[in-house]
Write an enzyme that holds these catalytic residues in place. Structure first.
Site, PDB file in Angstrom:
ATOM      1  N   CYS A 190      38.729  42.121  36.962  1.00 36.79           N
ATOM      2  CA  CYS A 190      39.817  41.945  37.946  1.00 36.79           C
ATOM      3  C   CYS A 190      40.479  40.320  37.659  1.00 36.79           C
ATOM      4  O   CYS A 190      41.992  40.489  38.078  1.00 36.79           O
ATOM      5  CB  CYS A 190      39.457  42.068  39.298  1.00 36.79           C
ATOM      6  SG  CYS A 190      38.104  40.940  39.876  1.00 36.79           S
ATOM      7  N   HIS A 508      36.672  39.197  44.233  1.00 39.59           N
ATOM      8  CA  HIS A 508      37.664  40.059  43.749  1.00 39.59           C
ATOM      9  C   HIS A 508      39.118  39.273  43.562  1.00 39.59           C
ATOM     10  O   HIS A 508      39.470  38.725  44.535  1.00 39.59           O
ATOM     11  CB  HIS A 508      37.946  41.412  44.364  1.00 39.59           C
ATOM     12  CG  HIS A 508      38.717  42.342  44.014  1.00 39.59           C
ATOM     13  ND1 HIS A 508      38.378  43.087  42.582  1.00 39.59           N
ATOM     14  CD2 HIS A 508      39.731  43.125  44.341  1.00 39.59           C
ATOM     15  CE1 HIS A 508      39.380  43.868  42.236  1.00 39.59           C
ATOM     16  NE2 HIS A 508      40.001  43.977  43.257  1.00 39.59           N
TER      17      HIS A 508
END
Length: 557
Positions: A190, A508
């Site tokens: 990510c 994330h």
């Protein structure tokens, strides 16, 4: 790594009857009784409890023992739980019996087709003697392609019927045109996806690469074959510029499915060893490595194609294109001073600025100045704001981007560990330091330093920092503000990278970016339309501001 458990764990063969319907990348974590995987698992162990499921289609992994599908450890971890539950009943058997039992140890990512062994706790690069892993991989790829073709055909008919030329997205009950494409997560990638999506929305930068001529890197027997990123591959004939170009071209072509950047990730593994593996990485560090390597490759040319030849061909291409590249290579001589080649590229022309570093000896008053080129500015969050975690928190004033910029450019007295070597005093002395911006870039990249070391831990500063969507005025930070035009110091926000979580090695990354007047939220393979109110509430980690054109308005920070 070479996994020794494949022979006892890979039991399935490419049989479409054993797999769910639809695209493998969108399979759901399921416990349906009709599932062959569930039935096989229960037939091996009558006492095994029914596995929990979440029906999530994020990060699906297929067990190569029983073909059941479960979500990855960064969703709800049911794939790992499937493995762990399969080991419990085997613990009561003898060792010889355990070796004869399928282990449910190896699984495959349904999006990237990477193989992982839970007993080895690492990704697998080898295969069984019969090549079952590769056969399953090719079968899943065929299922994905078939599902994509059917979906594309269905949506093409829908578009023809409704006279639309872009894909459809439902927002607040209404149908809206959208052409953005997500990026598949290849295993904690990510950090890369957020940076790629941000750069793809910086129009002048993105257009340059999209207009570059394609470079054929592979020929002969390997032509057209899919590349899988594994540590064992030894192909050195790779081009970061070419794979970056292909990725940018794919992101705004109106594709109906998420794009897999595995070829680019493979090149990253080859030329940036720091990013090998599938652990979480720092998005800012990746961005710096990416821009530096793009700059170096463009300086030296790639695969026998010189930079000058590329630019000559590119200028012909851009003549009929809406992206204007005229004057993009004009650069201040200070920017390239001391560099080996001294050649500017699109990287330095767009992101490159110049800082003046001013140091004054507190003993004799000697002043030392030097000019440093930069691609981004790393800003500290002032200590007095570090406990304020949200915009609406009432305790004290809200930290703003102006506060961070002021802290960066304010006069600072260096401490005992940073004594300045005064050439007049001929020894290290106490001194002050101040930064001025001598030249502003076309795209101003601001990195908020949210991670800092305390003892042996790297903690996160989770403070909310208020930032403007448009009209960021940088004039007061310039060395010679009187020489700048009225509009040349104003910047509008193009993209924001956000880190969710508590640490740099976990959490994330997502990104917000504006494209043709609309804001999008990029969360790996998922792209959604959003609004300005949502964007300004984000806890920014990296901000990309684009220099405003003279015709724009005059609202300021």
């Amino acid at each position: 790594m070479e996994c020794p458990h494949l022979s006892s764990s890979v039991c399935i063969t490419p049989d479409s009857a054993k797999f769910p319907n639809g695209s493998p990348s969108s399979w759901c974590c399921s416990d349906e009784e009709a599932s062959s995987g569930t039935s096989l698992l229960r037939s091996q162990n009558k006492t095994m409890v029914k596995l929990e499921v979440c029906r999530s289609n994020k990060s699906p992994w297929v067990c190569l023992t029983c073909s059941s599908v479960h979500c990855g450890r960064y969703v709800n971890g049911h794939a790992k739980k499937h493995y762990e539950d399969a080991q419990v009943p085997l613990a009561n058997h003898k060792k010889s019996e355990k070796q004869d039992k399928p282990q449910h140890t190896v699984c495959m990512d349904c999006s990237s087709y990477s193989t992982y062994c839970y007993r080895c706790d690492d990704f697998v690069v080898n295969d069984t003697k019969l090549g079952l892993v590769q056969k399953v991989r090719e079968h899943l790829q065929n299922l994905e392609n078939s599902a994509f073709t059917a979906d594309r055909h269905r949506k093409r008919k829908l578009l023809e019927n409704s006279s639309l030329n872009t894909k459809l997205l439902k927002v607040n009950g209404s149908t809206t045109g959208i052409c953005a494409t997500g990026l598949r997560n290849l295993g904690n990638t990510c950090f890369m996806n957020a940076i790629l999506q941000s750069l793809s929305n910086i129009e002048q930068f993105c257009c340059y690469f999209k207009e570059l001529p394609a470079v054929e890197l592979r020929n002969g027997k390997t032509a057209g074959r899919r590349t899988y990123h594994t540590r064992s591959q030894g192909d050195n004939n790779v081009s970061l510029v070419e794979e970056f170009r292909k990725t940018l071209c794919a992101l705004w072509q109106g594709s109906q499915t998420a794009f897999s950047p595995e070829s680019l990730f493979y090149v990253v593994w080859k030329i940036m060893p720091n990013f090998r593996g599938y652990q979480q990485q720092d998005a800012h560090e990746f961005m710096r490595y990416l821009l530096d390597h793009l700059h170096l490759e463009l300086q030296g040319g790639f695969n026998g194609v010189s930079r000058s030849a590329i630019l000559q061909e590119n200028s012909a291409l851009s003549g009929s294109n809406k992206c204007c590249m005229k004057g993009i290579y004009k650069t201040n001589s200070l920017e390239t001073e001391g560099k080996e080649n001294g050649a500017s590229t699109v990287v330095t022309a767009i992101f490159g600025g110049i800082l003046q570093n001013e140091v004054n000896c507190l003993i004799c008053g000697t002043e030392s100045r030097k000019f440093d080129p930069f691609l981004d500015l790393s800003l500290d969050i002032p200590s007095q704001f570090r406990n304020k975690r949200s915009k609406n928190q009432e305790n004290g004033p809200v930290c703003s981007l102006r506060d961070c910029l002021r802290s960066f450019t304010d006069l600072e007295e260096l401490d005992e560990t940073e004594l300045y070597m005064c050439h007049k005093c001929k020894k290290k002395q106490k001194s002050t330091k101040k930064f001025w911006i001598q030249k502003l870039p076309k795209v101003l990249c601001l990195h908020l330093k949210r991670f800092h070391w305390t003892a042996y831990l790297r903690n996160k500063v989770d403070t909310y920092v208020e930032f403007p969507l448009r009209g960021l005025d940088m004039k007061c930070y310039l060395l010679e503000p009187e020489n700048s035009g009225p509009e040349s110091c104003l910047y509008d926000l193009a993209a924001v990278v956000v880190h969710h979580g508590s640490g740099v090695g976990s959490g994330h990354y997502t990104a917000y970016a504006t494209h043709e007047g609309r804001w999008f939220h990029f969360n790996d393979s998922t792209v959604t339309l959003t609004d300005e109110d949502t964007v300004v509430k984000a806890k920014a980690y990296i901000l990309f501001y684009v220099e405003r054109q003279a015709k724009a308005g005059s609202d300021k920070l």
